[in-house]
Enzyme design. Sequence first.
Site, PDB file in Angstrom:
ATOM      1  N   LYS A   1      -0.632 -16.305 -33.569  1.00  0.00           N
ATOM      2  CA  LYS A   1      -0.069 -17.604 -33.160  1.00  0.00           C
ATOM      3  C   LYS A   1      -0.980 -18.297 -32.147  1.00  0.00           C
ATOM      4  O   LYS A   1      -1.018 -19.525 -32.076  1.00  0.00           O
ATOM      5  CB  LYS A   1       1.325 -17.394 -32.562  1.00  0.00           C
ATOM      6  CG  LYS A   1       1.997 -18.685 -32.085  1.00  0.00           C
ATOM      7  CD  LYS A   1       3.368 -18.424 -31.497  1.00  0.00           C
ATOM      8  CE  LYS A   1       3.937 -19.648 -30.813  1.00  0.00           C
ATOM      9  NZ  LYS A   1       5.272 -19.405 -30.246  1.00  0.00           N
TER      10      LYS A   1
ATOM     11  N   GLU B   1      10.263 -25.030 -27.388  1.00  0.00           N
ATOM     12  CA  GLU B   1      10.901 -23.777 -26.970  1.00  0.00           C
ATOM     13  C   GLU B   1      11.717 -23.922 -25.679  1.00  0.00           C
ATOM     14  O   GLU B   1      12.837 -23.404 -25.609  1.00  0.00           O
ATOM     15  CB  GLU B   1       9.844 -22.676 -26.839  1.00  0.00           C
ATOM     16  CG  GLU B   1       9.363 -22.190 -28.209  1.00  0.00           C
ATOM     17  CD  GLU B   1       8.076 -21.382 -28.174  1.00  0.00           C
ATOM     18  OE1 GLU B   1       7.616 -21.045 -27.056  1.00  0.00           O
ATOM     19  OE2 GLU B   1       7.533 -21.078 -29.253  1.00  0.00           O
TER      20      GLU B   1
END
Length: 321
Positions: A69, A146
Amino acid sequence: MSIIGIDLGTTNSACAIWKDGKVELIPNRLQEYLTPSVVHIGQDGKVLVGKTAQERLLTHPDATAAVFKRYMGTNRKVMLAKKAYSAFELSAFVLKSLKEDAETYLGESISEAVISVPAYFNNVQRKATMLAGELAGLKVERLVNEPTAAAIAYGLHEKPEHTQFMVVDLGGGTFDVSIMEYFDGVLEVHASAGDNFLGGEDFRELLVNKFLASLGTSKTKLTAKELQRVYVQMELAKRQLNNADLVHVEAFLSDYPQRITLQREDFIKLAEPLLQRIQRPIETALRDAKLKPAELDEVILVGGATRMQFFRSMIAKMFRR
């Protein structure tokens, strides 16, 4: 048709559904809620994702990828089974696995998802995440930051108007911090800062280097399998040092029969440069939001690496709470 929510993490991923007025986590095929973000590709082209792939990190490190990621939206490629894969292609394997697990659990086909991303992800990184979703057979309805997802999960939208709070998110591979305010039914982000290459993996790296130095060797002198075993052992040691002052690591490498002792005090000293790197984005976010630490109503810690006691102590000192 259900829409699933996916947390595509650097170390672990998870998915959930909104059902009967609340969030319900979806277990994977091993009946666990966290799926390691690890991909293994066999010589026959068979793809393994999650815990089984994670186990192959030990036995087949050259055909297994993790922590990809961090390279989302870049041109970096990983060679697996003689084929080059980019971060979004590897992420697509993880998303596809989560999608299949959700379909099995819910007993219906899933084609739509909301995926969370770090707040400071740029447009290229966000597009790469969307592309990973599409490759996995998902229509990505929305990317949600997030910290915003964390704020909603903690029920901060139910707090009084004009509540100002900071979400400090230290995961396996990425760090971000956001200052938010809730008013008029909206969660507004006042400031965001972060570091794409800072997380629990970096704290483990400190222990790996310390351990190898204690053995009088280096990464280049170990085979890929041996090095992977060191990483697994140091992950365990990192967690044990959270509560213990000393951790004894018994010999597990055939060429190095000595027992090594790791001290919590040494680990904290080694971690000081990383803790300084954590402080900088926090200070940047406060400056950008024109706030003093005392003006924040809440500080929320998110991500597995925030469980490290010395990290919590640093945050407690910074915010005097």
